[in-house]
Design a protein around this motif. Structure first.
Motif, short mmCIF file in Angstrom:
data_model
loop_
_atom_site.label_atom_id
_atom_site.label_comp_id
_atom_site.label_asym_id
_atom_site.label_seq_id
_atom_site.Cartn_x
_atom_site.Cartn_y
_atom_site.Cartn_z
N ARG A 1 54.54 22.65 66.54
CA ARG A 1 53.27 22.11 66.04
C ARG A 1 52.14 22.27 67.05
NH1 ARG A 1 54.00 16.40 63.84
NH2 ARG A 1 51.98 16.84 62.96
N HIS B 1 46.51 19.58 54.75
CA HIS B 1 47.93 19.86 54.93
C HIS B 1 48.27 21.21 54.31
CE1 HIS B 1 49.09 15.96 56.55
NE2 HIS B 1 48.28 15.40 55.66
N LYS B 2 49.33 21.81 54.78
CA LYS B 2 49.74 23.14 54.31
C LYS B 2 50.00 23.16 52.81
CE LYS B 2 51.65 24.72 58.66
NZ LYS B 2 52.85 25.12 59.40
N ASN B 3 50.46 22.04 52.26
CA ASN B 3 50.78 22.01 50.83
C ASN B 3 49.57 21.72 49.94
OD1 ASN B 3 50.48 19.32 51.43
ND2 ASN B 3 52.39 18.66 50.48
N GLY C 1 43.07 23.74 49.83
CA GLY C 1 42.80 24.10 51.22
C GLY C 1 41.68 23.32 51.86
#
Length: 160
Positions: free
Chosen positions: A42, A104-106, A110
């Motif tokens: 991370r 967050h990536k999910n 975006g």
């Protein structure tokens, strides 16, 4: 638990660069004069001293102030490898979480604080542990700007 005095005998911390260097050779993997620590997935730097792994940001705080931070050593700019003293602050876990700068990536949109529903793009924020609806908007950019305005107003940890 490591003490500030012991830390200062084995490592040197440069508050301007945020880097630690070994003063002594504790093992063949940690020769004196080399930069200490390794980056984790991370992006945080961790340093192993006498078999115990510590986050470099917490060690920087201990090195300078003689004690670990009471809360979390927060990276103001959101870059977890930037351990310059000017970039660190001692904050609560809640305030640290408010310093989030990217979605967050999910997150399919975006954009931080925005998600899509049938009627458009919804902006939401958490204030005092409760989710606050900031409205449906016609486009994601508008929803994001509404979110950022609320974030700056209601979250003390916001640095954007």
């Amino acid at each position: 638990m490591i003490t500030a005095d012991y830390l200062r005998t084995v490592l040197r911390y440069d508050s301007d660069s945020g880097l630690f260097t070994w003063l002594v050779c504790l093992s063949r993997n940690q020769p004196a004069g080399h930069i200490a620590g390794s980056m984790h997935e991370r992006g945080y730097i961790a340093i192993r001293v006498d078999g115990v792994q510590y986050p470099a940001a917490r060690l920087a705080w201990l090195y300078v102030f003689g004690k670990f931070p009471e809360g979390v050593a927060d990276h103001i700019d959101g870059l977890p490898w930037n351990n310059r003293l000017a970039n660190l602050r001692d904050v609560s876990k809640t305030v640290n979480g408010q310093n989030q700068k990217r979605a967050h990536k999910n997150n399919k949109i975006g954009l931080l604080g925005v998600h899509q529903e049938r009627k458009g793009f919804v902006a939401q924020i958490k204030v005092n542990g409760k989710r606050v609806w900031l409205g449906n908007h016609s486009n994601p950019s508008l929803a994001h700007s509404v979110y950022l305005e609320a974030k700056r107003k209601y979250q003390e940890g916001c640095t954007i």
